[in-house]
Design a protein around this motif. Structure first.
Motif, PDB file in Angstrom:
ATOM      1  N   GLY A 151       0.789  -1.235   0.000  1.00 15.45           N
ATOM      2  CA  GLY A 151       0.000   0.000   0.000  1.00 15.45           C
ATOM      3  C   GLY A 151       0.813   1.273   0.000  1.00 15.45           C
ATOM      4  N   LEU A 152       2.140   1.167   0.051  1.00 12.87           N
ATOM      5  CA  LEU A 152       2.992   2.362   0.147  1.00 12.87           C
ATOM      6  C   LEU A 152       3.376   2.838  -1.247  1.00 12.87           C
ATOM      7  N   ARG A 153       2.417   3.380  -1.951  1.00 14.08           N
ATOM      8  CA  ARG A 153       2.636   3.792  -3.339  1.00 14.08           C
ATOM      9  C   ARG A 153       3.575   4.990  -3.440  1.00 14.08           C
ATOM     10  N   ASN A 154       3.610   5.814  -2.384  1.00 15.08           N
ATOM     11  CA  ASN A 154       4.440   7.021  -2.412  1.00 15.08           C
ATOM     12  C   ASN A 154       5.814   6.816  -1.788  1.00 15.08           C
ATOM     13  N   LEU A 155       6.164   5.563  -1.505  1.00 16.89           N
ATOM     14  CA  LEU A 155       7.422   5.271  -0.811  1.00 16.89           C
ATOM     15  C   LEU A 155       8.621   5.578  -1.702  1.00 16.89           C
ATOM     16  N   HIS A 156       9.618   6.298  -1.132  1.00 22.49           N
ATOM     17  CA  HIS A 156      10.859   6.624  -1.829  1.00 22.49           C
ATOM     18  C   HIS A 156      12.039   5.799  -1.329  1.00 22.49           C
ATOM     19  N   LYS A 157      12.132   5.610  -0.003  1.00 21.91           N
ATOM     20  CA  LYS A 157      13.290   4.926   0.579  1.00 21.91           C
ATOM     21  C   LYS A 157      12.817   3.973   1.662  1.00 21.91           C
ATOM     22  N   ALA A 158      13.411   2.769   1.652  1.00 20.43           N
ATOM     23  CA  ALA A 158      13.104   1.766   2.675  1.00 20.43           C
ATOM     24  C   ALA A 158      14.416   1.159   3.163  1.00 20.43           C
ATOM     25  N   TYR A 159      14.643   1.196   4.472  1.00 20.05           N
ATOM     26  CA  TYR A 159      15.877   0.703   5.075  1.00 20.05           C
ATOM     27  C   TYR A 159      15.555  -0.527   5.926  1.00 20.05           C
ATOM     28  N   LEU A 186      18.922  -3.737   1.789  1.00 17.97           N
ATOM     29  CA  LEU A 186      18.816  -5.069   2.384  1.00 17.97           C
ATOM     30  C   LEU A 186      20.191  -5.591   2.800  1.00 17.97           C
ATOM     31  N   SER A 187      21.106  -4.712   3.027  1.00 15.27           N
ATOM     32  CA  SER A 187      22.462  -5.112   3.387  1.00 15.27           C
ATOM     33  C   SER A 187      22.494  -5.682   4.808  1.00 15.27           C
ATOM     34  N   SER A 188      23.576  -6.429   5.081  1.00 19.43           N
ATOM     35  CA  SER A 188      23.815  -7.000   6.410  1.00 19.43           C
ATOM     36  C   SER A 188      22.630  -7.843   6.888  1.00 19.43           C
ATOM     37  N   ASN A 189      22.159  -8.722   6.014  1.00 19.30           N
ATOM     38  CA  ASN A 189      21.144  -9.700   6.367  1.00 19.30           C
ATOM     39  C   ASN A 189      21.724 -11.098   6.171  1.00 19.30           C
ATOM     40  N   GLU A 208      19.261   0.259  -9.310  1.00 27.52           N
ATOM     41  CA  GLU A 208      20.395   1.157  -9.061  1.00 27.52           C
ATOM     42  C   GLU A 208      20.545   1.477  -7.586  1.00 27.52           C
ATOM     43  N   GLY A 209      19.445   1.453  -6.837  1.00 25.06           N
ATOM     44  CA  GLY A 209      19.495   1.769  -5.406  1.00 25.06           C
ATOM     45  C   GLY A 209      19.290   0.569  -4.519  1.00 25.06           C
ATOM     46  N   LEU A 210      19.575  -0.646  -5.033  1.00 22.95           N
ATOM     47  CA  LEU A 210      19.413  -1.867  -4.252  1.00 22.95           C
ATOM     48  C   LEU A 210      20.755  -2.236  -3.610  1.00 22.95           C
ATOM     49  N   TYR A 211      20.789  -2.245  -2.281  1.00 19.93           N
ATOM     50  CA  TYR A 211      22.024  -2.513  -1.529  1.00 19.93           C
ATOM     51  C   TYR A 211      21.940  -3.928  -0.954  1.00 19.93           C
ATOM     52  N   LEU A 212      22.876  -4.799  -1.369  1.00 21.48           N
ATOM     53  CA  LEU A 212      22.877  -6.202  -0.971  1.00 21.48           C
ATOM     54  C   LEU A 212      24.211  -6.652  -0.390  1.00 21.48           C
ATOM     55  N   HIS A 213      25.079  -5.740  -0.047  1.00 22.62           N
ATOM     56  CA  HIS A 213      26.386  -6.121   0.458  1.00 22.62           C
ATOM     57  C   HIS A 213      26.280  -6.717   1.863  1.00 22.62           C
ATOM     58  N   TYR A 235      26.925   1.663 -10.425  1.00 19.68           N
ATOM     59  CA  TYR A 235      25.924   1.847  -9.379  1.00 19.68           C
ATOM     60  C   TYR A 235      26.612   2.152  -8.058  1.00 19.68           C
ATOM     61  N   ASP A 236      26.038   3.090  -7.299  1.00 19.34           N
ATOM     62  CA  ASP A 236      26.615   3.465  -6.008  1.00 19.34           C
ATOM     63  C   ASP A 236      26.611   2.305  -5.027  1.00 19.34           C
ATOM     64  N   SER A 237      25.635   1.413  -5.134  1.00 18.22           N
ATOM     65  CA  SER A 237      25.555   0.289  -4.214  1.00 18.22           C
ATOM     66  C   SER A 237      26.776  -0.616  -4.299  1.00 18.22           C
ATOM     67  N   VAL A 238      27.457  -0.619  -5.436  1.00 15.75           N
ATOM     68  CA  VAL A 238      28.679  -1.403  -5.601  1.00 15.75           C
ATOM     69  C   VAL A 238      29.912  -0.526  -5.446  1.00 15.75           C
ATOM     70  N   ARG A 239      29.834   0.667  -5.993  1.00 22.18           N
ATOM     71  CA  ARG A 239      31.011   1.549  -6.014  1.00 22.18           C
ATOM     72  C   ARG A 239      31.448   1.957  -4.607  1.00 22.18           C
ATOM     73  N   PHE A 240      30.507   2.193  -3.709  1.00 21.46           N
ATOM     74  CA  PHE A 240      30.847   2.660  -2.366  1.00 21.46           C
ATOM     75  C   PHE A 240      31.046   1.520  -1.363  1.00 21.46           C
ATOM     76  N   PHE A 241      30.707   0.278  -1.743  1.00 19.38           N
ATOM     77  CA  PHE A 241      30.789  -0.837  -0.788  1.00 19.38           C
ATOM     78  C   PHE A 241      31.467  -2.047  -1.422  1.00 19.38           C
ATOM     79  N   ARG A 242      32.525  -1.823  -2.170  1.00 14.97           N
ATOM     80  CA  ARG A 242      33.229  -2.923  -2.824  1.00 14.97           C
ATOM     81  C   ARG A 242      33.839  -3.880  -1.807  1.00 14.97           C
ATOM     82  N   GLN A 243      34.331  -3.351  -0.692  1.00 13.38           N
ATOM     83  CA  GLN A 243      34.971  -4.199   0.310  1.00 13.38           C
ATOM     84  C   GLN A 243      33.962  -5.079   1.043  1.00 13.38           C
ATOM     85  N   GLU A 244      32.693  -4.669   1.101  1.00  9.35           N
ATOM     86  CA  GLU A 244      31.688  -5.405   1.855  1.00  9.35           C
ATOM     87  C   GLU A 244      30.929  -6.428   1.016  1.00  9.35           C
TER      88      GLU A 244
END
Length: 508
Positions: A151-159, A186-189, A208-213, A235-244
């Motif tokens: 139901g969250l049609r207007n959702l921009h960010k979910a952590y 969804l990182s650190s799961n 592009e904004g999916l974080y899975l590290h 993608y920033d999700s890879v570029r900023f977290f290559r070590q993780e």
């Protein structure tokens, strides 16, 4: 002077009393601070949401307390509420209607991080159609129901990082259901395997904004290929977290590999096997002599899962495979080292989870194409033929430009010849004599042109000699040519001069 000092001291006392009264009036019954449209009740040890809050509240901060439960309608009477912070409490459940109030459509920011939530049910956020940012990190979430975020049609960010997720309903995130979603953390799961098909169907803004590290991903070629493509796209999700970005070798926790630093582990995926990293198709073809990798497609994962294969010849294959033709890896993949015609058939894989007593099977139909069949069915190379046509055209143009004969000067026009009469010319020129019969003109059928039926005949020289001269029988000028009746009366001696004259002889 004394009275002046007394008056100043009295003024200070009155001012201090007034300030204390103002401060006391700005605090609620629980000691909350209220300034402008912000109500802050942080760090007060509260175990429930306070009542009688100002109706003009826009931002409500209840973080760092001991709130265990929320009641239905806990935030009623706050029609202007846009930001609600409930972080660092002890919430383990959210009852239906907890956020049901007149501000539901206006609430933009909801912080539920650092609580004790275990399951996100589908009715938790059904009243928050206007929610833009949802913070759920550092909880104990093990499961997210498929309709929890529907139901969250207007959702921009979910952590949702730093939880215990082993699965996530990626299929529920679509362009029409979440048109504005640009960040899903969804990182650190504890995700062991990624549903690549569902992830590839996500909108590009979500990918592009999916974080899975920093998950518990099992090292697989398909997983590595996904992150490698994202890395190439920047993608920033890879570029900023290559070590993780790590994966587990054969699912063993101690075998952690930082695959962006140690890409050699996946060299076999890219070079030796020479095929794209994707989920195994149910039917594949390979040219004889080439290698082929077969994946055991299954949803089972973990170090307790074992694999086995059955080849078409009823051969039982387990790691590391047989000695020559088949190799098997711990992740369930089977490699045909060099495909042969007899390797065609149905390959059957079984994945067995002994701990949970579950098993899954997968079949792959392999067709080995022989070399001559592959050559016979090789597609027509239009690029090569186009290039060949261009080269031939260029050669023809050069031949036209440089090999064209020189143009001769125009020859003078000769008057039309008069009516020819037979004449005797010089001898020895039989090779150049021309006999031009001119038959009478005939009229064709109506609508057709008149045909003259003219023929030009070259006389071949007669090689038979007699006394130094060429000989011709009377009435015969050469092969297939007869003299006219007017010339048959001449003597044989005269016949030589007639035959070898340079003057053309006209036949009636």
């Amino acid at each position: 002077m004394v009275w002046t000092g007394v008056m100043i001291s009295g003024s200070l006392i009155v001012l201090l009393v007034f300030i204390n009264q103002v401060q006391a009036g700005s605090r609620g019954a629980f000691g909350c601070l209220y300034a402008s449209d912000i109500l802050s009740c942080t760090g007060l040890g509260m175990d429930q949401v306070p009542g009688d809050m100002p109706v003009s509240t826009v931002t409500l901060d209840l973080s760092h307390n001991r709130i265990v439960d929320l009641d239905a309608g806990s935030f009623e009477g706050l029609p202007r509420l846009e930001t609600l912070r409930l972080a660092h409490n002890q919430l383990s459940d959210i009852p239906p209607g907890a956020f049901s109030n007149s501000s539901g459509t206006l609430l933009r920011h909801l912080d539920l991080s650092s609580n004790r939530l275990r399951v996100l049910e589908q009715d938790y956020f059904q009243d928050l159609q206007g929610l833009e940012e949802l913070l759920l990190f550092n909880n104990r979430i093990v499961r997210v129901e498929s309709q929890a975020l529907a139901g969250l049609r207007n959702l921009h960010k979910a952590y949702l990082s730093h939880n215990r997720l082993t699965d996530f309903p990626f299929f529920s995130i679509q362009k029409h259901s979440h048109p504005h979603l640009s960040l899903l953390d969804l990182s650190s799961n504890r995700l062991p395997k990624l549903p690549l098909e569902d992830i590839s169907n996500l909108p590009l803004s979500v990918q592009e904004g999916l974080y899975l590290h920093n998950n518990s991903l099992v090292c697989e070629c398909s997983m590595y290929d996904l992150f490698r493509v994202w890395d190439q796209k920047g993608y920033d999700s890879v570029r900023f977290f290559r070590q993780e970005h790590v994966c587990l070798v054969f699912g063993i926790q101690r075998g952690t590999v930082r695959f962006f630093q140690h890409g050699r582990y996946f060299e076999k995926c890219n070079t030796t096997l020479n095929q794209p990293m994707r989920e195994q198709e149910s039917s594949v073809a390979v040219t004889a002599g080439n290698p082929l990798l077969l994946h055991c497609v299954t949803s089972l994962s973990g170090h307790g899962v074992t694999f086995l294969w059955f080849a078409p010849n009823s051969e039982y294959v387990v790691p590391p495979g047989n000695n020559s033709s088949l190799k098997m890896f711990g992740n369930g993949s089977l490699e045909i080292v060099a495909a042969r015609e007899r390797d065609s058939g149905i390959y059957w894989c079984m994945a067995l989870d002994q701990r949970r007593r579950r098993n899954e099977t997968w079949e792959v139909n392999v067709t080995v194409v022989l070399q001559h069949d592959a050559e016979a069915h090789e597609p027509f190379n239009t690029g090569f033929t186009t290039l060949l046509g261009c080269v031939v055209s260029l050669v023809l143009v050069l031949m036209y430009l440089y090999l064209t004969p020189c143009r001769c000067p125009p020859c003078p026009k000769t008057p039309p010849p008069a009516t020819p009469t037979p004449s005797i010319g010089n001898e020895g020129t039989a090779g150049a004599s021309i006999l031009t019969p001119t038959p009478p003109a005939t009229t064709e059928a109506p609508g057709r042109k008149v045909s003259t039926n003219k023929h030009v005949v070259f006389l071949e020289p007669i090689r038979e000699q007699q006394n130094g001269r060429l000989r011709a029988e009377p009435g015969h000028l050469g092969p297939g040519l007869l003299l006219s009746p007017e010339l048959k009366g001449h003597r044989a001696g005269e016949m030589d001069s007639i035959v070898f004259s340079d003057t053309p002889i006209m036949m009636p």
